[in-house]
Design a protein around this motif. Structure first.
Motif, PDB file in Angstrom:
ATOM      1  N   ILE A  19       2.034  -4.386  -4.492  1.00  0.00           N
ATOM      2  CA  ILE A  19       2.269  -5.633  -3.765  1.00  0.00           C
ATOM      3  C   ILE A  19       2.754  -5.319  -2.351  1.00  0.00           C
ATOM      4  O   ILE A  19       3.531  -4.397  -2.139  1.00  0.00           O
ATOM      5  CB  ILE A  19       3.303  -6.509  -4.518  1.00  0.00           C
ATOM      6  N   LYS A  20       2.288  -6.119  -1.386  1.00  0.00           N
ATOM      7  CA  LYS A  20       2.706  -5.933   0.013  1.00  0.00           C
ATOM      8  C   LYS A  20       4.232  -5.927   0.098  1.00  0.00           C
ATOM      9  O   LYS A  20       4.896  -6.718  -0.588  1.00  0.00           O
ATOM     10  CB  LYS A  20       2.173  -7.066   0.884  1.00  0.00           C
ATOM     11  N   PRO A  21       4.800  -5.064   0.948  1.00  0.00           N
ATOM     12  CA  PRO A  21       6.263  -4.934   1.031  1.00  0.00           C
ATOM     13  C   PRO A  21       7.019  -6.260   1.174  1.00  0.00           C
ATOM     14  O   PRO A  21       7.997  -6.479   0.482  1.00  0.00           O
ATOM     15  CB  PRO A  21       6.467  -4.040   2.248  1.00  0.00           C
ATOM     16  N   GLY A  22       6.566  -7.157   2.011  1.00  0.00           N
ATOM     17  CA  GLY A  22       7.264  -8.423   2.196  1.00  0.00           C
ATOM     18  C   GLY A  22       7.090  -9.399   1.048  1.00  0.00           C
ATOM     19  O   GLY A  22       7.740 -10.442   1.001  1.00  0.00           O
ATOM     20  N   ARG A  23       6.209  -9.071   0.102  1.00  0.00           N
ATOM     21  CA  ARG A  23       5.888  -9.965  -1.008  1.00  0.00           C
ATOM     22  C   ARG A  23       6.348  -9.421  -2.353  1.00  0.00           C
ATOM     23  O   ARG A  23       6.121 -10.056  -3.379  1.00  0.00           O
ATOM     24  CB  ARG A  23       4.369 -10.180  -1.071  1.00  0.00           C
ATOM     25  N   HIS A  31      -9.782  -4.000  -3.374  1.00  0.00           N
ATOM     26  CA  HIS A  31     -10.832  -4.793  -4.008  1.00  0.00           C
ATOM     27  C   HIS A  31     -10.297  -5.905  -4.910  1.00  0.00           C
ATOM     28  O   HIS A  31     -11.075  -6.564  -5.602  1.00  0.00           O
ATOM     29  CB  HIS A  31     -11.748  -3.888  -4.831  1.00  0.00           C
ATOM     30  N   PHE A  32      -8.976  -6.084  -4.924  1.00  0.00           N
ATOM     31  CA  PHE A  32      -8.398  -7.117  -5.788  1.00  0.00           C
ATOM     32  C   PHE A  32      -7.109  -7.644  -5.167  1.00  0.00           C
ATOM     33  O   PHE A  32      -6.319  -6.879  -4.624  1.00  0.00           O
ATOM     34  CB  PHE A  32      -8.083  -6.566  -7.197  1.00  0.00           C
ATOM     35  N   PRO A  33      -6.878  -8.966  -5.282  1.00  0.00           N
ATOM     36  CA  PRO A  33      -5.654  -9.568  -4.733  1.00  0.00           C
ATOM     37  C   PRO A  33      -4.459  -9.430  -5.682  1.00  0.00           C
ATOM     38  O   PRO A  33      -4.058 -10.382  -6.351  1.00  0.00           O
ATOM     39  CB  PRO A  33      -6.048 -11.029  -4.531  1.00  0.00           C
ATOM     40  N   TYR A  34      -3.897  -8.237  -5.748  1.00  0.00           N
ATOM     41  CA  TYR A  34      -2.733  -8.015  -6.607  1.00  0.00           C
ATOM     42  C   TYR A  34      -1.566  -8.846  -6.093  1.00  0.00           C
ATOM     43  O   TYR A  34      -1.090  -8.644  -4.986  1.00  0.00           O
ATOM     44  CB  TYR A  34      -2.367  -6.524  -6.638  1.00  0.00           C
ATOM     45  N   GLU A  35      -1.111  -9.787  -6.920  1.00  0.00           N
ATOM     46  CA  GLU A  35      -0.097 -10.757  -6.511  1.00  0.00           C
ATOM     47  C   GLU A  35       0.393 -11.505  -7.730  1.00  0.00           C
ATOM     48  O   GLU A  35      -0.256 -11.510  -8.772  1.00  0.00           O
ATOM     49  CB  GLU A  35      -0.702 -11.772  -5.541  1.00  0.00           C
ATOM     50  N   VAL A  36       1.523 -12.207  -7.577  1.00  0.00           N
ATOM     51  CA  VAL A  36       2.000 -13.148  -8.595  1.00  0.00           C
ATOM     52  C   VAL A  36       1.853 -14.579  -8.108  1.00  0.00           C
ATOM     53  O   VAL A  36       2.137 -15.510  -8.840  1.00  0.00           O
ATOM     54  CB  VAL A  36       3.463 -12.868  -9.012  1.00  0.00           C
TER      55      VAL A  36
END
Length: 149
Positions: free
Chosen positions: A31-35, A63-68
């Motif tokens: 996940i992006k550092p700020g997220r 290739h994928f939007p890794y996120e919650v």
């Protein structure tokens, strides 16, 4: 992806907790550092489910939007040219995004399992508290779009 997602069909609380633990240990670093956010048992978990399945399948982070967050997944898709509203562009394993309140807010996400004419079969985490399947008309007003994987 669909085969892996189906392994979790109708999971109970123990399965959900296993997925949360998996996310926090394996997917969280992507996940992006700020997220960065560690999942808790009380959180909505549809986007987390899609992220866990993609990670299990070895999909690279570019290739994928890794996120919650579903909204963050859509933002990634738009920035990477992977967002569409055209069901004809959708393949099994792509993500389907919903706006249940019809207010422009992306509120839920799942995997497209199959498109059959005007009907879409999905498999989704946090569907009535488990991993469930949905049949929905492709022209449903609640479908906000798709994320191509």
């Amino acid at each position: 992806m669909i085969k892996t997602a189906n392994r979790y069909f109708n999971i109970g609380l123990a399965g959900k907790l296993e997925l949360i633990d998996y996310y926090n240990h394996h997917v969280y670093p992507l996940i992006k550092p700020g997220r960065k956010y560690r999942m808790k048992q009380t959180d909505e978990w549809c986007a987390m489910f899609t992220s866990c399945i993609a990670y299990m399948k070895g999909i690279p982070a570019n290739h994928f939007p890794y996120e919650v967050s579903v909204a963050q997944q859509v933002q990634w898709a738009k920035e990477n040219g992977a967002f569409t509203r055209d069901v004809r562009m959708v393949d099994p394993g792509d993500l389907i995004v919903y706006d249940w309140k019809l207010n422009g807010t992306f509120t839920h996400v799942g995997f497209v399992e199959m498109v059959n004419g005007n009907e879409i079969l999905t498999i989704e985490g946090n569907y009535s508290g488990t991993v469930g399947k949905r049949r929905i008309k492709a022209d449903s007003k609640y479908i906000a779009g798709y994320i191509q994987i």
